[in-house]
Design an enzyme around this catalytic site. Structure first.
Site, mmCIF file in Angstrom:
data_model
loop_
_atom_site.group_PDB
_atom_site.id
_atom_site.type_symbol
_atom_site.label_atom_id
_atom_site.label_comp_id
_atom_site.label_asym_id
_atom_site.label_seq_id
_atom_site.Cartn_x
_atom_site.Cartn_y
_atom_site.Cartn_z
ATOM 1 N N HIS A 1 18.409 -21.595 4.425
ATOM 2 C CA HIS A 1 19.295 -21.148 3.777
ATOM 3 C C HIS A 1 21.122 -20.600 3.710
ATOM 4 O O HIS A 1 21.503 -20.276 3.073
ATOM 5 C CB HIS A 1 18.947 -20.152 2.248
ATOM 6 N N LYS A 2 20.930 -20.678 5.454
ATOM 7 C CA LYS A 2 22.239 -20.940 5.948
ATOM 8 C C LYS A 2 23.276 -21.763 6.250
ATOM 9 O O LYS A 2 22.618 -22.426 6.566
ATOM 10 C CB LYS A 2 21.856 -19.167 7.220
#
Length: 372
Positions: free
Chosen positions: A184-185
């Site tokens: 999720h980065k």
């Protein structure tokens, strides 16, 4: 990701460049930690302007080994904001110290410096400010308080790669800064994290801690182990993915900033929702766009019913069983956690996607107003 929604909250992407580096690693017949990991560390150092970087299994181990490298352990206390992913507190527990939770600033969701200062005791050895969504914690006040009280600052910059505050990259204000490369980065290596520092002694100790007490790679045979270390090594396969991901970093940064601007422009007059602000002019880099919504749960369900995925914020750490404390100590956390929402922020979303989300939010708010 197997996501059924038309507009996703987040969506990692693997491109062609990653395969080139992966092939390089596989062709070497040694996909463990090696030259590609070193290259990945060097590239991150160059990007954020630090002297040393140590790639690790994840950001949790990055924070925990940072503390351990600084001699923090049993009997010590480390101050942590109440509104963060539980990994921040778990990293403190992992090194044997005690996480001390403090309330957050309602304007930013980051650590309240006054709460931090009040929470200090003779056992306090460090503080871990968290940069939420790439939005800077109040590093001026936090570092000032820390210097006056001889405390170490370890930055949880898991969500803040490439975000800047007053001319410096987040992660470079403290003794160490810790990044995450989870899916999720802005870039991902699957799992993975990194510690950055300008302190050579801390760097050597981190290398020892991550690799069985060895300050540099050994043979696995007649190596000298002068200190105790563990195994938190990265791999060249992970580094290969990370090196490929870096080729898209600039375009992804531009896209997430554009998404934030679109939300700001299209929701500025909306009732019942307030966006948290990013100082784009100073270089803050939004990872995700977040907001306070008066009827958050209802909006979340409404968006889902229209094929739009959002994500509700963390429960305050003090409400989780391992760190249970009384609500009265955390008024901002309690109030905000029930209203905080991450809006769809994937760099894969088009302008039309974001405008569609805004239109649905506006429609929801109008319908709610009619009910009242």
């Amino acid at each position: 990701m197997g996501n059924k929604y038309k507009i996703k909250w987040w969506e990692p992407v693997i491109g062609k460049e990653e395969y080139k580096f992966i092939k390089q690693s596989l062709d070497s017949s040694f996909p463990n930690e090696g030259p590609l990991t070193t290259l990945f560390e060097q590239k991150i150092c160059k990007l954020v302007g630090c002297k040393y970087a140590v790639a690790l299994t994840n950001a949790t181990s990055a924070m925990s080994l940072s503390l351990k490298a600084l001699g923090i352990g049993y009997g010590d206390e480390v101050i942590v904001p109440d509104m963060t992913f539980i990994a921040t507190a778990n990293a403190v527990e992992m090194c044997g110290a005690k996480p001390v939770l403090v309330d957050v600033d309602p304007k930013t969701l980051t650590m309240d410096p006054s709460a931090f200062e009040k929470a200090m005791t003779e056992k306090t050895k460090a503080v871990i400010p968290v940069h939420v969504c790439g939005r800077a914690a109040d590093m001026d006040k936090i570092t000032d308080i820390s210097k006056k009280n001889n405390l170490y600052v370890i930055e949880d910059a898991a969500e803040a790669l490439m975000s800047r505050h007053k001319g410096k990259y987040l992660g470079t204000f403290g003794k160490t800064g810790c990044f995450s490369f989870s899916p999720h980065k802005i870039i991902t290596t699957g799992q993975g994290g990194m510690v950055i520092t300008d302190d050579h002694e801390v760097y050597i100790r981190l290398c020892e801690l991550k690799d069985q007490g060895r300050p540099k790679r050994g043979t696995g045979g007649d190596d000298i182990h002068d200190v105790i270390g563990y195994n938190f090594k990265f791999t060249d396969l992970q580094a290969a993915v990370g090196l490929g991901q870096l080729t898209y970093l600039k375009s992804r940064m531009d896209r997430t900033k554009r998404i934030y601007k679109l939300y700001t422009e299209n929701l500025q007059d909306a009732d019942g929702i307030t966006l948290f602000k990013f100082n784009l002019e100073e270089g803050e880099q939004p990872l995700w766009t977040d907001a306070i919504v008066e009827k958050r749960d209802e909006l979340d369900k409404y968006l889902l019913s229209n094929g739009i995925e959002s994500r509700r914020f963390w429960f305050p750490l003090h409400t989780q069983k391992p760190y249970k404390l009384d609500d009265s100590r955390f008024p901002s956390s309690i109030s905000l956690s029930k209203k905080a929402l991450w809006l769809p922020s994937a760099y894969t979303l088009s302008d039309d996607d974001i405008i569609s989300v805004c239109d649905h939010i506006q429609e929801f708010m109008k319908n709610e107003k009619k009910k009242n």
